[in-house]
Design a protein around this motif. Sequence first.
Motif, PDB file in Angstrom:
ATOM      1  N   PHE A 164      30.070  42.777  39.571  1.00 33.38           N
ATOM      2  CA  PHE A 164      31.480  43.143  39.682  1.00 33.38           C
ATOM      3  C   PHE A 164      32.417  41.976  39.369  1.00 33.38           C
ATOM      4  CE2 PHE A 164      30.138  46.988  41.929  1.00 33.38           C
ATOM      5  CZ  PHE A 164      31.057  47.900  41.437  1.00 33.38           C
ATOM      6  N   LYS A 165      31.895  40.769  39.319  1.00 32.19           N
ATOM      7  CA  LYS A 165      32.764  39.633  39.009  1.00 32.19           C
ATOM      8  C   LYS A 165      33.303  39.709  37.582  1.00 32.19           C
ATOM      9  CE  LYS A 165      29.064  36.511  37.483  1.00 32.19           C
ATOM     10  NZ  LYS A 165      28.347  35.245  37.769  1.00 32.19           N
ATOM     11  N   ASP A 166      32.650  40.484  36.721  1.00 31.52           N
ATOM     12  CA  ASP A 166      33.086  40.615  35.335  1.00 31.52           C
ATOM     13  C   ASP A 166      34.061  41.761  35.130  1.00 31.52           C
ATOM     14  OD1 ASP A 166      31.330  38.525  34.520  1.00 31.52           O
ATOM     15  OD2 ASP A 166      29.662  39.944  34.585  1.00 31.52           O
ATOM     16  N   VAL A 167      34.353  42.515  36.181  1.00 27.20           N
ATOM     17  CA  VAL A 167      35.262  43.656  36.079  1.00 27.20           C
ATOM     18  C   VAL A 167      36.691  43.172  36.324  1.00 27.20           C
ATOM     19  CG1 VAL A 167      35.865  45.922  36.975  1.00 27.20           C
ATOM     20  CG2 VAL A 167      33.460  45.229  36.848  1.00 27.20           C
ATOM     21  N   LYS A 168      37.527  43.303  35.330  1.00 25.20           N
ATOM     22  CA  LYS A 168      38.923  42.867  35.446  1.00 25.20           C
ATOM     23  C   LYS A 168      39.770  44.004  36.020  1.00 25.20           C
ATOM     24  CE  LYS A 168      37.758  39.114  33.184  1.00 25.20           C
ATOM     25  NZ  LYS A 168      37.679  37.804  33.831  1.00 25.20           N
ATOM     26  N   GLY A 169      40.571  43.691  37.030  1.00 31.79           N
ATOM     27  CA  GLY A 169      41.429  44.703  37.643  1.00 31.79           C
ATOM     28  C   GLY A 169      40.613  45.743  38.389  1.00 31.79           C
ATOM     29  N   GLU A 194      45.577  46.515  32.288  1.00 32.94           N
ATOM     30  CA  GLU A 194      46.544  45.821  31.431  1.00 32.94           C
ATOM     31  C   GLU A 194      45.861  44.702  30.643  1.00 32.94           C
ATOM     32  OE1 GLU A 194      46.764  46.175  34.631  1.00 32.94           O
ATOM     33  OE2 GLU A 194      48.535  47.368  35.125  1.00 32.94           O
ATOM     34  N   LEU A 195      46.406  44.419  29.461  1.00 33.44           N
ATOM     35  CA  LEU A 195      45.825  43.418  28.575  1.00 33.44           C
ATOM     36  C   LEU A 195      45.792  42.039  29.213  1.00 33.44           C
ATOM     37  CD1 LEU A 195      44.658  42.788  25.791  1.00 33.44           C
ATOM     38  CD2 LEU A 195      46.995  42.415  24.967  1.00 33.44           C
ATOM     39  N   ASP A 196      46.812  41.722  30.013  1.00 33.33           N
ATOM     40  CA  ASP A 196      46.858  40.406  30.661  1.00 33.33           C
ATOM     41  C   ASP A 196      45.662  40.205  31.592  1.00 33.33           C
ATOM     42  OD1 ASP A 196      49.185  39.870  29.341  1.00 33.33           O
ATOM     43  OD2 ASP A 196      50.504  40.360  31.030  1.00 33.33           O
ATOM     44  N   LYS A 197      45.258  41.262  32.302  1.00 33.01           N
ATOM     45  CA  LYS A 197      44.115  41.141  33.203  1.00 33.01           C
ATOM     46  C   LYS A 197      42.801  41.053  32.430  1.00 33.01           C
ATOM     47  CE  LYS A 197      46.128  43.442  37.230  1.00 33.01           C
ATOM     48  NZ  LYS A 197      46.013  44.572  38.194  1.00 33.01           N
ATOM     49  N   ILE A 198      42.738  41.788  31.303  1.00 31.22           N
ATOM     50  CA  ILE A 198      41.506  41.770  30.509  1.00 31.22           C
ATOM     51  C   ILE A 198      41.250  40.382  29.941  1.00 31.22           C
ATOM     52  CG2 ILE A 198      40.391  42.676  28.419  1.00 31.22           C
ATOM     53  CD1 ILE A 198      41.824  45.308  28.910  1.00 31.22           C
ATOM     54  N   THR A 199      42.293  39.727  29.483  1.00 29.43           N
ATOM     55  CA  THR A 199      42.146  38.416  28.840  1.00 29.43           C
ATOM     56  C   THR A 199      42.149  37.259  29.833  1.00 29.43           C
ATOM     57  OG1 THR A 199      44.545  38.332  28.490  1.00 29.43           O
ATOM     58  CG2 THR A 199      43.193  39.222  26.691  1.00 29.43           C
ATOM     59  N   SER A 200      42.359  37.556  31.100  1.00 28.71           N
ATOM     60  CA  SER A 200      42.397  36.484  32.097  1.00 28.71           C
ATOM     61  C   SER A 200      41.003  35.882  32.294  1.00 28.71           C
ATOM     62  CB  SER A 200      42.906  37.037  33.432  1.00 28.71           C
ATOM     63  OG  SER A 200      42.778  36.067  34.450  1.00 28.71           O
ATOM     64  N   PRO A 201      40.894  34.530  32.321  1.00 25.10           N
ATOM     65  CA  PRO A 201      39.582  33.894  32.525  1.00 25.10           C
ATOM     66  C   PRO A 201      39.115  33.939  33.973  1.00 25.10           C
ATOM     67  CG  PRO A 201      41.289  32.224  32.350  1.00 25.10           C
ATOM     68  CD  PRO A 201      41.973  33.546  32.089  1.00 25.10           C
ATOM     69  N   ARG A 202      39.969  34.366  34.866  1.00 23.78           N
ATOM     70  CA  ARG A 202      39.642  34.381  36.287  1.00 23.78           C
ATOM     71  C   ARG A 202      38.616  35.477  36.591  1.00 23.78           C
ATOM     72  NH1 ARG A 202      43.968  35.345  41.248  1.00 23.78           N
ATOM     73  NH2 ARG A 202      42.453  35.173  42.951  1.00 23.78           N
ATOM     74  N   GLU A 203      37.564  35.112  37.329  1.00 26.85           N
ATOM     75  CA  GLU A 203      36.545  36.079  37.712  1.00 26.85           C
ATOM     76  C   GLU A 203      36.975  36.846  38.951  1.00 26.85           C
ATOM     77  OE1 GLU A 203      32.832  34.098  38.222  1.00 26.85           O
ATOM     78  OE2 GLU A 203      32.347  34.140  36.079  1.00 26.85           O
ATOM     79  N   SER A 204      36.534  38.091  39.014  1.00 28.90           N
ATOM     80  CA  SER A 204      36.793  38.909  40.200  1.00 28.90           C
ATOM     81  C   SER A 204      35.766  38.601  41.286  1.00 28.90           C
ATOM     82  CB  SER A 204      36.757  40.391  39.821  1.00 28.90           C
ATOM     83  OG  SER A 204      37.724  40.690  38.835  1.00 28.90           O
ATOM     84  N   GLU A 205      35.907  39.284  42.401  1.00 30.42           N
ATOM     85  CA  GLU A 205      34.961  39.087  43.504  1.00 30.42           C
ATOM     86  C   GLU A 205      33.557  39.498  43.069  1.00 30.42           C
ATOM     87  OE1 GLU A 205      34.896  39.999  48.291  1.00 30.42           O
ATOM     88  OE2 GLU A 205      35.712  41.508  46.933  1.00 30.42           O
TER      89      GLU A 205
END
Length: 511
Positions: free
Chosen positions: A193-198, A395-406
């Motif tokens: 799940f860390k790879d799932v944006k938003g 949103e595109l901003d979340k998809i391109t964000s380098p930050r990993e999710s939980e």
Amino acid sequence: MLVKTFGGAVYGINAFSITIEVNILPGAKFLIVGLPDNAVKESQQRIDSALREIGLKIPGKRIIINMAPADVKKEGSAFDLPICIGILAANEQLPKEELERYLIMGELSLDGLLRPVKGVLPIAIHAKEEGYKGIILPRQNANEAAVVDGLDIFGFQHLNEVIAFLKKEKTYSPTTLPSSIFNPVIEDSLLDFKDVKGQEKVKRAMEVACAGGHNMIMIGPPGSGKTMLARRLPTILPPMTLEESLETTKIHSVAGKVPYNHALITNRPFRAPHHTISDIALVGGGVYPQPGEISLAHHGVLFLDELPEFKRSVLEVLRQPLEDRKICVSRAKFSVEYPANIMLIASMNPCPCGYYNHPTKECTCSPGSVQKYLAKISGPLLDRIDIHTEVTPVELDKITSPRESEPSAAIQQRVIAAREIQNDRYREYPGIYCNAQMPAPLLRKFCVLNDDCTRLLKLAMQRFGLSARAYDRILKLARTIADLDNQSNIRPEHIAEAIQYRSLDRDNWGN
């Protein structure tokens, strides 16, 4: 000379003994009686070829083979080896003293090699219950049978080895398993799940679903991530217990789905059948009864992608297993029961074009076609799905964000903690392991509401026109949410979150 060997057969997911009586008399005929199917009848040709390859042959006499009990149909090629050994012993080419101590199973190839068979684990469990000393079977099945303690498992590659063992010409050691055999193995570490944006709302819904064993449906446009999210759901489920692993392995063993040279299935199943599947393939049955996809997902996840594309008859057969957590398959000649304790995860588009209620794209479907599409999922089936959640495009901003999710590991720890609370709660109630399995009497005991919670739930029932079954589902969801919050009492915020998971009911969705 009359000789008896012993084999095993499977009915449903349980096994029973088959006594193979071989008698050689004057004459020249080969007979197999006791309701054998074609595969059993054809064993004569495989046995004859295998024996000739090792310098032996079937005696040119009258050979009568009876498979008892004679009123039960015998199926498959697993009786090749016990029939062959019985013929050799009846012809005094093998000692018969040891035969009553072992249950023998295995298919013979024309050159004498032993081929693996189905249903080894339930047969091994039955052999122990019946007091057999051990089992003789193909080497590829040895690890699976060795899961059963107190039974000597001898796995062989060739008929020559079986004969040498029974003649005591060579010593063979029983198959043993390492103590780490039950350690779960991560099959695909790339799913996390860390790879799932938003999609925080959907991930929260999945956490609640896993914590309480609840069914879930996701509705959203194409490309919003429904399938990607569903395939990561097993990574946050709690690890299987030994009891769950044994039950799951028995089902897969009967279906021939246990990988050869493997012992236990230690990872929760994830079954994702195509929408063209038939109702028999889903629930099980057939001419020779086999578990279906629902039972193969026992203690795991059944994922139905593009739910409205499944045939109506296929979807409606889900009703009983979702409610009773078992499947009863009844036909004119047989009736079998398969366990079906599953989590149903489904996904669907909101309309034929896929863009109804989309934030940016326009739907090209008429209101009538949207309602017709949603109506493919019947109300009774939708009622049995606890969590309905909408998946919106990221949103595109979340998809391109380098930050990993939980990561999945962090979510899984919360799920495990909630399941431990439920294990303590239902310790006195055998067969109940999570909140989704609570019957009505336990709802009144463990889902007590205060006045604020009662008023909130009554308002939701009236406003959304929810059914009595939906009322129970909301209570179970609220109990799970409270467990995740480590609260002994259900609070209004827990009820409110549970109510929002019913917002996709067909009559009010999108309004």
